[in-house]
Design an enzyme around this catalytic site. Sequence first.
Site, mmCIF file in Angstrom:
data_model
loop_
_atom_site.group_PDB
_atom_site.id
_atom_site.type_symbol
_atom_site.label_atom_id
_atom_site.label_comp_id
_atom_site.label_asym_id
_atom_site.label_seq_id
_atom_site.Cartn_x
_atom_site.Cartn_y
_atom_site.Cartn_z
ATOM 1 N N HIS A 201 -47.528 -53.596 -83.708
ATOM 2 C CA HIS A 201 -48.856 -52.753 -83.136
ATOM 3 C C HIS A 201 -49.726 -53.806 -82.730
ATOM 4 O O HIS A 201 -50.633 -53.544 -81.985
ATOM 5 C CB HIS A 201 -49.023 -51.909 -84.047
ATOM 6 C CG HIS A 201 -48.521 -50.662 -83.414
ATOM 7 N ND1 HIS A 201 -47.057 -50.695 -83.548
ATOM 8 C CD2 HIS A 201 -48.853 -49.585 -82.818
ATOM 9 C CE1 HIS A 201 -46.553 -49.593 -83.172
ATOM 10 N NE2 HIS A 201 -47.586 -49.024 -82.603
ATOM 11 N N ARG A 344 -49.258 -38.247 -79.310
ATOM 12 C CA ARG A 344 -48.241 -38.305 -80.211
ATOM 13 C C ARG A 344 -48.796 -37.993 -81.791
ATOM 14 O O ARG A 344 -49.829 -38.733 -81.980
ATOM 15 C CB ARG A 344 -47.594 -39.622 -80.312
ATOM 16 C CG ARG A 344 -46.367 -39.794 -81.508
ATOM 17 C CD ARG A 344 -45.784 -41.177 -81.145
ATOM 18 N NE ARG A 344 -46.649 -42.224 -81.690
ATOM 19 C CZ ARG A 344 -46.478 -43.529 -81.680
ATOM 20 N NH1 ARG A 344 -45.149 -43.854 -81.265
ATOM 21 N NH2 ARG A 344 -46.991 -44.279 -82.410
ATOM 22 N N GLU A 443 -36.125 -42.228 -80.535
ATOM 23 C CA GLU A 443 -36.146 -43.586 -80.896
ATOM 24 C C GLU A 443 -35.229 -43.779 -82.328
ATOM 25 O O GLU A 443 -35.266 -45.069 -82.741
ATOM 26 C CB GLU A 443 -37.777 -43.978 -81.156
ATOM 27 C CG GLU A 443 -38.438 -43.064 -81.939
ATOM 28 C CD GLU A 443 -40.015 -43.248 -81.976
ATOM 29 O OE1 GLU A 443 -40.181 -44.458 -81.839
ATOM 30 O OE2 GLU A 443 -40.665 -42.547 -82.571
ATOM 31 N N ASN A 466 -38.741 -49.470 -78.534
ATOM 32 C CA ASN A 466 -39.141 -50.423 -79.487
ATOM 33 C C ASN A 466 -38.459 -50.046 -80.747
ATOM 34 O O ASN A 466 -37.833 -50.967 -81.536
ATOM 35 C CB ASN A 466 -40.586 -50.159 -79.910
ATOM 36 C CG ASN A 466 -41.496 -50.650 -78.377
ATOM 37 O OD1 ASN A 466 -41.063 -51.100 -77.511
ATOM 38 N ND2 ASN A 466 -42.797 -50.237 -78.580
ATOM 39 N N ASP A 467 -38.558 -48.883 -81.137
ATOM 40 C CA ASP A 467 -37.716 -48.679 -82.188
ATOM 41 C C ASP A 467 -36.252 -48.135 -82.089
ATOM 42 O O ASP A 467 -35.387 -48.531 -83.029
ATOM 43 C CB ASP A 467 -38.440 -47.339 -83.177
ATOM 44 C CG ASP A 467 -39.434 -47.722 -83.781
ATOM 45 O OD1 ASP A 467 -39.581 -48.390 -84.809
ATOM 46 O OD2 ASP A 467 -40.833 -46.997 -83.758
ATOM 47 N N ARG A 477 -38.120 -55.408 -85.651
ATOM 48 C CA ARG A 477 -39.188 -55.516 -84.442
ATOM 49 C C ARG A 477 -40.278 -56.293 -84.899
ATOM 50 O O ARG A 477 -40.687 -57.052 -83.928
ATOM 51 C CB ARG A 477 -39.453 -54.207 -83.992
ATOM 52 C CG ARG A 477 -40.346 -53.537 -84.658
ATOM 53 C CD ARG A 477 -40.774 -52.048 -84.357
ATOM 54 N NE ARG A 477 -41.816 -51.831 -83.456
ATOM 55 C CZ ARG A 477 -42.348 -50.753 -83.298
ATOM 56 N NH1 ARG A 477 -41.757 -49.672 -83.172
ATOM 57 N NH2 ARG A 477 -43.501 -50.759 -82.274
ATOM 58 N N CYS A 514 -41.362 -44.785 -73.152
ATOM 59 C CA CYS A 514 -42.758 -45.194 -73.512
ATOM 60 C C CYS A 514 -42.534 -46.324 -74.329
ATOM 61 O O CYS A 514 -43.684 -47.139 -74.693
ATOM 62 C CB CYS A 514 -43.533 -44.329 -74.297
ATOM 63 S SG CYS A 514 -42.623 -43.541 -75.830
HETATM 64 C C1 PEP Z 1 -41.243 -47.101 -79.608
HETATM 65 O O1 PEP Z 1 -40.647 -47.068 -80.556
HETATM 66 O O2 PEP Z 1 -40.654 -47.367 -78.546
HETATM 67 C C2 PEP Z 1 -42.533 -46.504 -79.109
HETATM 68 C C3 PEP Z 1 -43.018 -46.455 -78.062
HETATM 69 O O3 PEP Z 1 -43.419 -46.321 -80.413
HETATM 70 P P1 PEP Z 1 -43.933 -47.281 -81.187
HETATM 71 O O4 PEP Z 1 -43.953 -48.568 -80.544
HETATM 72 O O5 PEP Z 1 -45.603 -46.879 -81.507
HETATM 73 O O6 PEP Z 1 -43.382 -47.180 -82.611
HETATM 74 MG MG MG Z 2 -41.650 -45.981 -82.076
#
Ligand code: PEP
Ligand code: MG
Length: 587
Positions: A201, A344, A443, A466-467, A477, A514
């Site tokens: 993040h 979200r 995810e 990402n997840d 990650r 996303c």
């Molecule tokens: C993801 O997991 O791809 C996502 C967009 O959510 P975040 O990165 O906020 O976990």
């Molecule tokens: Mg995520």
Amino acid sequence: MTDAPPPQPRTAMQELRGIPVSGGSGVGRALLYEEAPDVRAAAARPPRDLEGEVRRLHEAAERAGADLGALHDSLAASRDAVAQIFFAHRAMLTDFLPRLEVAIRAGSSAEHAVQTVIHAAAAKIARVEDPILSQRAKDVIDIGRRLHRALTGAPAATLPDDDADGPVIVLASDLSPSQAVQLRGRNVAAIALEQGGHTGHAAVIIKSLEIPCVMGVQGLIEASSPGQMVWVDGSSGQVVIEPDAAAMERAVDLGLRYDRLEASLLGESHLPAETIDGHRATLLANIEYPFDVEVGIERGAEGVGLYRTEFLYAGAGQLPTEEQHVAAYREALGRLAGAHLTIRTFDFGADKESPLGTSDPEPNPALGVRSLRWCFEHPDAFRVQLRAILRVAAEGDVRVMLPMVASLEELRRARRLLAEAAEELAREGVAHRADLAVGVMIEIPAAAVTADLLAREADFFSIGTNDLIQYDLAVDRMNPRLEPLFRPSHPSVLRLIERTLEAAAEAGIPVTMCGEMGGQSIYAVLLMGMGLRQFSLTPGYIPRVRRLLRGLTLLEARQLAGECLRAATADEVEALLRARVTPVGAG
Ligand code: PEP
Ligand code: MG
């Protein structure tokens, strides 16, 4: 006694490598952003003059308070929650002074008083059962550190001022998301960190601030000293300490080329993201704060596909009230001027700051009570957020999106809570919109595999790679050592995405991506070929994806996607992409 820093010994050029996180090239003087020693380590110095010691305390508190005030004011213009942290810290600092005075008059040095009083207070708070309150212990420790620094003059983890002597390169072992956001609007040419990965993040924030950044640079802190010249190439992952004349020339040249490319990409922001043969994609922005909308719009975003609302909490130490939620959503919606806003719900935990508290740490936070699970465990906090979303939905095109959904039961439970919040508002006669679109983030591999079942009851999907990659490949990650294994090109990841797209097409619901994968331009081509038509991106990526999509035909993209889906390994997929797609700005 001299206040002047010792002259920096001239050292030979050193080249380090890390993970390229945020593109661009930056040169400047090193600013080591390291925390001062923990207040627990403060030295006990027996005082001779107790009243003099009390005066020292007050002078230090004044300096620390002034710093906090300045930090608050520098952020207050954007009215974001982060500004409130510093306001709260200043108030807490004042509250501590009488107790610190008592400790000094009982024979402690000011440093020792800070050590004992503040640390005892933090420990007491950490023991409180309420996890949200117990999290305040971190704030107290922070205040102690600040006061300790003000007393000792220890080098602070200070941020560069706007009028700092030229641009700086922030070097640190790690940055929290709330520390990262404080770099906004300062004279930071680039950032290099020892920790972190490109989907964490802090990385997400740094990318949205468009500051060049390299993470996971081993040995960085040991290799560098404050004030040294440093060059960071956020596109290649190179960090050069004390660059020689030839390296400096390369750095300047690269910086110029990067700026020229950015300017030309920005000039295309009004153009549609349309392939040569007329197939259109929609490019949306991912935001963490309402003010991020501006950058997104500037880059031609057609709406917000992901508003990470957990940043309303990050660093603030307390959950937002319904009115604070409403104010933030309303601000984002207002800045969007009619375009849509996908909010979200809270995604606390793992890589995001969490109100879970430090008193009861989980053995494995990424697989713990994060996200929707946290919301179900804290129905009151969740209801506050749902009510705010429903209220703002009456004022514009607002959608709600649920993170980390693993099953249909969870989607149904969240929908029930949403319906209850709407009934409550109706009973109170508060304006709201009950029938807003409810989306599911894909995810967790379980969600992708059962996408056909979820698609029957979801209004849209958003693929969070990402997840999804983290959980599919069992690759943390946030662990820079595992970065080479974090591969969007893995056949399993591609199949999960394919399955999700097919299920959504079958059910006739839209799908957005996303996750960061969508912003890596070579993958954008593959995803377009696989059938994805909505990309929600870190704003800085929007222009590159637009240019790339405008330079190909859908037929080409489809052929490439077909070949990639038939490939047996990630290496093969990447080789296919490298051979056929030229990333924007390469060459
Ligand atoms: C993801 O997991 O791809 C996502 C967009 O959510 P975040 O990165 O906020 O976990
Ligand atoms: Mg995520």
